[in-house]
Design a protein around this motif. Sequence first.
Motif, PDB file in Angstrom:
ATOM      1  N   GLU A  77       0.833  -1.199   0.000  1.00  4.19           N
ATOM      2  CA  GLU A  77       0.000   0.000   0.000  1.00  4.19           C
ATOM      3  C   GLU A  77       0.871   1.254   0.000  1.00  4.19           C
ATOM      4  OE1 GLU A  77      -3.495   0.566   1.805  1.00  4.19           O
ATOM      5  OE2 GLU A  77      -4.211  -1.468   1.437  1.00  4.19           O
ATOM      6  N   ASN A  78       2.032   1.165   0.646  1.00  3.71           N
ATOM      7  CA  ASN A  78       2.899   2.326   0.786  1.00  3.71           C
ATOM      8  C   ASN A  78       4.238   2.204   0.067  1.00  3.71           C
ATOM      9  OD1 ASN A  78       1.147   3.807   2.627  1.00  3.71           O
ATOM     10  ND2 ASN A  78       1.594   2.154   4.055  1.00  3.71           N
ATOM     11  N   MET A  79       4.578   1.008  -0.407  1.00  6.69           N
ATOM     12  CA  MET A  79       5.889   0.770  -1.006  1.00  6.69           C
ATOM     13  C   MET A  79       5.745   0.083  -2.369  1.00  6.69           C
ATOM     14  SD  MET A  79       7.899   1.764   1.534  1.00  6.69           S
ATOM     15  CE  MET A  79       9.504   1.035   1.424  1.00  6.69           C
ATOM     16  N   PHE A  80       6.785   0.207  -3.202  1.00  6.40           N
ATOM     17  CA  PHE A  80       6.862  -0.552  -4.442  1.00  6.40           C
ATOM     18  C   PHE A  80       8.264  -1.139  -4.560  1.00  6.40           C
ATOM     19  CE2 PHE A  80       8.139   3.687  -5.704  1.00  6.40           C
ATOM     20  CZ  PHE A  80       9.174   3.493  -6.605  1.00  6.40           C
ATOM     21  N   PRO A 138       9.293   4.108  -1.140  1.00  8.16           N
ATOM     22  CA  PRO A 138       7.958   4.629  -0.807  1.00  8.16           C
ATOM     23  C   PRO A 138       7.231   5.137  -2.054  1.00  8.16           C
ATOM     24  CG  PRO A 138       9.655   6.137  -0.058  1.00  8.16           C
ATOM     25  CD  PRO A 138      10.362   4.927  -0.599  1.00  8.16           C
ATOM     26  N   LYS A 139       5.944   4.872  -2.094  1.00 10.26           N
ATOM     27  CA  LYS A 139       5.121   5.428  -3.170  1.00 10.26           C
ATOM     28  C   LYS A 139       4.937   6.913  -2.904  1.00 10.26           C
ATOM     29  CE  LYS A 139       2.440   1.290  -4.199  1.00 10.26           C
ATOM     30  NZ  LYS A 139       1.085   0.662  -4.169  1.00 10.26           N
ATOM     31  N   LYS A 140       4.893   7.680  -3.969  1.00 12.15           N
ATOM     32  CA  LYS A 140       4.631   9.119  -3.811  1.00 12.15           C
ATOM     33  C   LYS A 140       3.174   9.319  -3.501  1.00 12.15           C
ATOM     34  CE  LYS A 140       8.339  10.478  -6.770  1.00 12.15           C
ATOM     35  NZ  LYS A 140       9.414  11.053  -6.184  1.00 12.15           N
TER      36      LYS A 140
END
Length: 141
Positions: A77-80, A138-140
């Motif tokens: 949900e927060n990382m790729f 982290p996703k932007k």
Amino acid sequence: MQMTKEDFLAKANSASKNTLMETLDIEMVDFGDDFLVARMPVTSKVYQPDGVLHGGATAALAESVGSFASHIFIDTENMFVRGLEITANHLKSVTKGYIYAKATFLHKGRTTQLLDIRVTDEADNLISICRLSTISLPKKK
């Protein structure tokens, strides 16, 4: 409700639509607490000109299963996840059947991961040994 193994694998494989994994017929077939297994058919689609499995196709299988393993063990949900480096030592030629890639973690950090990926044939002969390093970012927002 926890997802069954069959449901998880079906969801994983549906994510491969319209990707290199679909082009090469790569399929996730098994997983556990610390591993993920994918397979790929060895056909003329993945041959070198002389009729044996192309090392690049083997590396694509290894990177696919390794990156996916990193992906399923992080907070998506927060990382790729992105691959940083892959190495492959090819040990044996293959001309038909399936090859299997089993990814296991050597290091599972918050930011970087290192995976050992053993590629075998249907008789469990070692075909290639690969190492993949990945990074979780982290996703932007």
